[in-house]
Design a protein around this motif. Structure first.
Motif, PDB file in Angstrom:
ATOM      1  N   ARG A  88       0.952  -1.330  -0.375  1.00  0.00           N
ATOM      2  CA  ARG A  88      -0.186   0.525   0.030  1.00  0.00           C
ATOM      3  C   ARG A  88       0.981   1.657   0.282  1.00  0.00           C
ATOM      4  O   ARG A  88       0.831   2.491  -0.371  1.00  0.00           O
ATOM      5  CB  ARG A  88      -1.093  -0.296   1.267  1.00  0.00           C
ATOM      6  N   GLU A  89       1.938   0.912   0.416  1.00  0.00           N
ATOM      7  CA  GLU A  89       3.338   2.395   0.343  1.00  0.00           C
ATOM      8  C   GLU A  89       3.186   2.625  -0.953  1.00  0.00           C
ATOM      9  O   GLU A  89       4.220   3.794  -1.498  1.00  0.00           O
ATOM     10  CB  GLU A  89       3.995   1.574   1.317  1.00  0.00           C
ATOM     11  N   ILE A  90       3.836   1.836  -1.929  1.00  0.00           N
ATOM     12  CA  ILE A  90       3.948   1.379  -3.457  1.00  0.00           C
ATOM     13  C   ILE A  90       3.211   1.736  -4.451  1.00  0.00           C
ATOM     14  O   ILE A  90       2.861   2.539  -4.855  1.00  0.00           O
ATOM     15  CB  ILE A  90       4.723   0.079  -3.537  1.00  0.00           C
ATOM     16  N   SER A  91       1.705   1.149  -4.112  1.00  0.00           N
ATOM     17  CA  SER A  91       0.526   1.351  -4.677  1.00  0.00           C
ATOM     18  C   SER A  91      -1.038   2.075  -3.672  1.00  0.00           C
ATOM     19  O   SER A  91      -1.332   0.902  -2.845  1.00  0.00           O
ATOM     20  CB  SER A  91      -0.245   0.512  -5.515  1.00  0.00           C
ATOM     21  N   LYS A  92      -1.554   3.201  -4.488  1.00  0.00           N
ATOM     22  CA  LYS A  92      -2.475   3.466  -3.233  1.00  0.00           C
ATOM     23  C   LYS A  92      -3.616   3.079  -4.315  1.00  0.00           C
ATOM     24  O   LYS A  92      -4.699   2.976  -3.567  1.00  0.00           O
ATOM     25  CB  LYS A  92      -3.048   5.258  -3.249  1.00  0.00           C
ATOM     26  N   HIS A  93      -3.556   2.391  -5.186  1.00  0.00           N
ATOM     27  CA  HIS A  93      -5.203   2.170  -6.001  1.00  0.00           C
ATOM     28  C   HIS A  93      -5.076   0.746  -6.101  1.00  0.00           C
ATOM     29  O   HIS A  93      -6.413  -0.164  -6.018  1.00  0.00           O
ATOM     30  CB  HIS A  93      -5.236   2.915  -7.386  1.00  0.00           C
TER      31      HIS A  93
ATOM     32  N   LEU B 253       2.884   1.845 -11.217  1.00  0.00           N
ATOM     33  CA  LEU B 253       1.959   0.912 -11.036  1.00  0.00           C
ATOM     34  C   LEU B 253       0.760   2.032 -11.645  1.00  0.00           C
ATOM     35  O   LEU B 253      -0.114   1.770 -12.810  1.00  0.00           O
ATOM     36  CB  LEU B 253       1.513  -0.011 -10.361  1.00  0.00           C
ATOM     37  N   ASP B 254       0.671   2.679 -10.029  1.00  0.00           N
ATOM     38  CA  ASP B 254       0.226   3.633  -9.944  1.00  0.00           C
ATOM     39  C   ASP B 254      -0.169   4.227 -10.990  1.00  0.00           C
ATOM     40  O   ASP B 254      -1.326   5.071 -12.395  1.00  0.00           O
ATOM     41  CB  ASP B 254      -0.239   4.768  -8.381  1.00  0.00           C
ATOM     42  N   ARG B 255       0.914   5.048 -11.366  1.00  0.00           N
ATOM     43  CA  ARG B 255       1.108   6.109 -12.596  1.00  0.00           C
ATOM     44  C   ARG B 255       0.325   5.223 -14.150  1.00  0.00           C
ATOM     45  O   ARG B 255       0.160   6.400 -14.695  1.00  0.00           O
ATOM     46  CB  ARG B 255       2.191   6.448 -13.079  1.00  0.00           C
ATOM     47  N   LEU B 256       0.969   4.277 -14.510  1.00  0.00           N
ATOM     48  CA  LEU B 256       0.792   3.594 -15.510  1.00  0.00           C
ATOM     49  C   LEU B 256      -0.517   3.529 -15.751  1.00  0.00           C
ATOM     50  O   LEU B 256      -0.964   3.047 -16.963  1.00  0.00           O
ATOM     51  CB  LEU B 256       2.024   2.808 -15.882  1.00  0.00           C
TER      52      LEU B 256
ATOM     53  N   ASP C 211      -2.535   8.461 -11.955  1.00  0.00           N
ATOM     54  CA  ASP C 211      -2.436   8.969 -10.440  1.00  0.00           C
ATOM     55  C   ASP C 211      -0.756   9.559 -11.292  1.00  0.00           C
ATOM     56  O   ASP C 211       0.071   8.572 -10.695  1.00  0.00           O
ATOM     57  CB  ASP C 211      -2.613   7.854  -9.335  1.00  0.00           C
ATOM     58  N   GLN C 212      -0.190  10.707 -11.525  1.00  0.00           N
ATOM     59  CA  GLN C 212       0.453  11.343 -11.998  1.00  0.00           C
ATOM     60  C   GLN C 212       1.182  11.878 -10.472  1.00  0.00           C
ATOM     61  O   GLN C 212       2.332  12.393 -10.357  1.00  0.00           O
ATOM     62  CB  GLN C 212       0.323  12.310 -12.885  1.00  0.00           C
ATOM     63  N   THR C 213       0.791  11.557  -8.806  1.00  0.00           N
ATOM     64  CA  THR C 213       1.394  11.922  -7.696  1.00  0.00           C
ATOM     65  C   THR C 213       2.450  10.912  -7.285  1.00  0.00           C
ATOM     66  O   THR C 213       2.379   9.745  -8.132  1.00  0.00           O
ATOM     67  CB  THR C 213       0.120  11.937  -6.874  1.00  0.00           C
TER      68      THR C 213
END
Length: 313
Positions: free
Chosen positions: A2-7, A227-230, A234-236
């Motif tokens: 969860r610290e690596i991906s929020k989604h 992961l979240d960006r791609l 999610d660009q944060t």
């Protein structure tokens, strides 16, 4: 993770429905919070799915009620595990031969919760591996109210192969899962098995509704920091250096420790956080030796983080 991906959706290990009921009764009689140790989680870990195993509709209905009460985001019925112990309990992959019974189990769960009831399974077992048999299984279970199907694109051999071999020896057949999605476009179909990187995920998501990755995430969690960006656009950004993640895990470990938990059940899963960095083997050896000690405290996370930070990680 969860610290690596929020989604991404996280799953618990498979927990036997009978164990949930047993722990709940012990909690009520002895006032021992064993159920919290079994299915408790921190709100920072959401979204999270409770994965259960079982074949008794009444026990699975109770598991669904517990998942709702504990505010899980979904409950997942495992019909894919081929281990001997699981077969002896008459659940897991052997239930693929009994689609009507799985449908009864799912329906019992659906009646007791408003959260999604999902099913994880194989494309077949033993010689019951035709596409028609898979379609019959899916249709019956979907009609009972299953919300999504997480399909390991390998058949399982219930005898002759151990669980590790069942993850490697039966050939992958993603095309079967893709055909299923084409034939049942209204169903939510998630692909599992043989997904090793983000490119695999992107390719699968061009036709599947989701992708489940297990071992490759566990073995090298920091590979998935994009992961979240791609995949979720999610660009944060957040600091995904191993040291930064360990610093952020300290309050989590501290809360667990203050409720009577040992550090090792958390720490033993963190050793792969340093995969690929210089000195990783030495760091793992030191971390494991200290963390496995009964007297280990949350301060270990701070000491480990400082070590990595000083080394530039």
């Amino acid at each position: 993770m969860r610290e690596i991906s929020k989604h991404c959706l996280l799953y618990t290990e498979m927990i036997v429905a009978h164990a949930l009921t047993h722990c709940q009764r012990e909690d009520q009689i002895k006032k021992i919070k064993r159920l919290d140790r079994l299915i408790g989680f921190s709100s920072c870990e959401k979204p999270i799915s409770l994965q259960v195993g079982g074949d008794d509709p009444l026990l699975l209905a109770e598991a669904a009620r517990l998942a709702t009460r504990w505010q899980y985001d979904e409950i997942n019925l495992n019909v894919g595990c081929p281990s001997n112990n699981v077969q002896k309990g008459h659940f897991g992959a052997c239930l693929m031969a009994e689609s009507a019974h799985v449908a009864r189990c799912v329906n019992a769960m659906v009646q007791e919760t408003h959260i999604p009831v999902t099913v994880k399974h194989r494309i077949g077992i033993d010689h019951k591996d035709s596409y028609e048999q898979l379609l019959k299984f899916i249709d019956q279970v979907a009609s009972a109210g299953a919300n999504r199907f997480s399909i390991h694109a390998r058949k399982a051999w219930l005898s002759g192969l151990d669980p590790k071999e069942n993850r490697m020896v039966p050939p992958l057949n993603h095309s079967i899962v893709r055909r299923l999605k084409n034939d049942r476009p209204h169903l939510l179909i998630e692909l599992n098995g043989g997904i090793t990187n983000l490119i695999d995920c992107q390719n699968a998501l061009s036709w599947a509704d989701g992708v489940m990755v297990g071992r490759k995430v566990y073995e090298n969690p920091l590979y998935w920091k994009e992961l979240d960006r791609l995949l979720f656009n999610d660009q944060t950004t957040s600091d995904t250096r191993p040291s930064a993640i360990l610093f952020r895990l300290y309050p989590y470990a501290k809360r667990w420790y203050e409720t009577g938990g040992r550090i090792w059940p958390i720490a033993r899963h963190i050793v792969h956080l340093v995969q690929g960095i210089q000195g990783a083997r030495r760091w793992r050896r030191w971390f494991t030796e200290v963390a496995s000690n009964y007297s280990a405290s949350p301060q270990l996370f701070l000491h480990a983080a400082i070590q990595l930070e000083d080394a530039g990680y």
